[in-house]
Design a protein around this motif. Structure first.
Motif, short mmCIF file in Angstrom:
data_model
loop_
_atom_site.label_atom_id
_atom_site.label_comp_id
_atom_site.label_asym_id
_atom_site.label_seq_id
_atom_site.Cartn_x
_atom_site.Cartn_y
_atom_site.Cartn_z
N GLY A 265 0.78 -1.40 -0.10
CA GLY A 265 -0.04 -0.09 0.06
C GLY A 265 0.76 1.39 -0.06
N ARG A 266 0.15 2.45 0.29
CA ARG A 266 0.74 3.69 0.10
C ARG A 266 1.69 3.79 1.31
NH1 ARG A 266 -1.02 8.51 2.79
NH2 ARG A 266 -2.74 7.35 3.37
N PHE A 267 2.79 4.50 1.17
CA PHE A 267 3.54 4.93 2.41
C PHE A 267 2.94 6.07 3.15
CE2 PHE A 267 6.92 7.68 4.02
CZ PHE A 267 7.54 6.68 5.05
N VAL B 117 4.00 7.76 -2.58
CA VAL B 117 3.23 8.48 -3.79
C VAL B 117 2.98 10.06 -3.52
CG1 VAL B 117 1.87 6.62 -4.69
CG2 VAL B 117 1.12 7.89 -2.85
N LYS B 118 3.94 10.54 -2.53
CA LYS B 118 3.90 11.94 -2.03
C LYS B 118 3.83 13.25 -3.04
CE LYS B 118 8.68 12.52 -0.85
NZ LYS B 118 9.54 12.25 0.49
N ASN B 119 4.59 12.67 -4.32
CA ASN B 119 4.65 13.62 -5.37
C ASN B 119 3.31 13.64 -6.28
OD1 ASN B 119 7.36 14.41 -4.71
ND2 ASN B 119 8.15 12.77 -6.05
N ASN B 120 2.40 12.63 -6.37
CA ASN B 120 1.35 12.39 -6.87
C ASN B 120 0.33 11.53 -6.01
OD1 ASN B 120 -0.75 11.95 -8.57
ND2 ASN B 120 0.48 11.66 -10.42
N ILE C 219 -5.15 8.37 -7.20
CA ILE C 219 -5.72 6.86 -7.05
C ILE C 219 -4.81 6.16 -8.32
CG2 ILE C 219 -7.75 6.82 -8.42
CD1 ILE C 219 -7.53 4.64 -5.48
N ASP C 220 -4.94 6.97 -9.54
CA ASP C 220 -4.25 6.34 -10.74
C ASP C 220 -2.63 6.12 -10.69
OD1 ASP C 220 -6.69 6.51 -12.29
OD2 ASP C 220 -6.61 8.59 -12.50
N TYR C 221 -2.21 6.92 -10.12
CA TYR C 221 -0.82 6.98 -9.89
C TYR C 221 -0.46 5.82 -8.68
CZ TYR C 221 4.25 8.06 -9.21
OH TYR C 221 5.56 8.19 -8.95
N LEU C 222 -1.16 5.85 -7.71
CA LEU C 222 -0.86 4.78 -6.97
C LEU C 222 -1.25 3.13 -7.58
CD1 LEU C 222 -0.42 3.39 -4.24
CD2 LEU C 222 -2.82 4.16 -3.29
#
Length: 183
Positions: free
Chosen positions: A144-146, A159-162, A165-168
């Protein structure tokens, strides 16, 4: 009301930490090619978000032949009827949890007990019901996301730069495709 919500979240988080320490699971890195079962949890904010996650799940089933189960969190219980019957996804709400944050729905308990090869948290915000599921899940590999609240996951995607949901989804696909597994 805010104080009561804060106390509930504090108690729920505390009890969740205690329960999470008791979880016994077989940690095993896995890629999409070798995963037979995949669990996905996500925030079903709206139809568009749901379609993106459902499309990703369909691609996993079609491309890799994996069995995919999805649980979406819906903030408004009335939205569950709008989403129901779509792509075999099950939905949960805050009402599926007690005031102190413990689950009271067999959808949640069954999902947690399922020993997925991979469990994917596709949420760009920290949501207690999804944290509850991912922390207590017996999945072999959790992704999952950090963020600070997701340190229980095995693979964290920054994904802090973007934070879309698409990017993740894209980054999860990229990294889980790169993992080499000796089987």
């Amino acid at each position: 009301m805010r104080k009561l919500q804060f106390v509930q979240e504090f108690i729920g988080s505390y009890l969740l930490k205690i329960q999470a320490k008791k979880v016994v699971r077989e940690l095993q890195a896995c890629n999409f090619e070798h995963a037979k079962t995949i669990g996905i949890v996500y925030d079903a904010i709206d139809q568009e978000q749901h379609k993106k996650v459902a499309s990703f799940a369909a691609m996993l089933m079609e491309t890799y032949g994996s069995q995919v189960q999805m649980v979406g969190f819906v903030s408004n219980a009335e939205l569950t009827s709008a989403f129901s019957g779509q792509f075999g996804c099950k939905y949960i709400t805050k009402k599926d949890f007690t005031w102190y944050g413990d689950e009271q729905n067999c959808i949640i308990s069954d999902f947690i007990k399922t020993q997925f090869d991979i469990l994917i948290d596709i949420s760009v915000e920290s949501i207690y019901p999804l944290l509850y599921i991912t922390q207590l899940s017996t999945a072999k590999f959790k992704v999952g996301r950090f963020c600070d609240k997701n340190m229980h996951l095995d693979l964290l995607i920054d994904v802090k730069n973007n934070e879309s949901i698409d990017y993740l989804i894209n980054q999860i696909h990229v990294y889980l495709s790169m993992i080499k597994v000796n089987k």
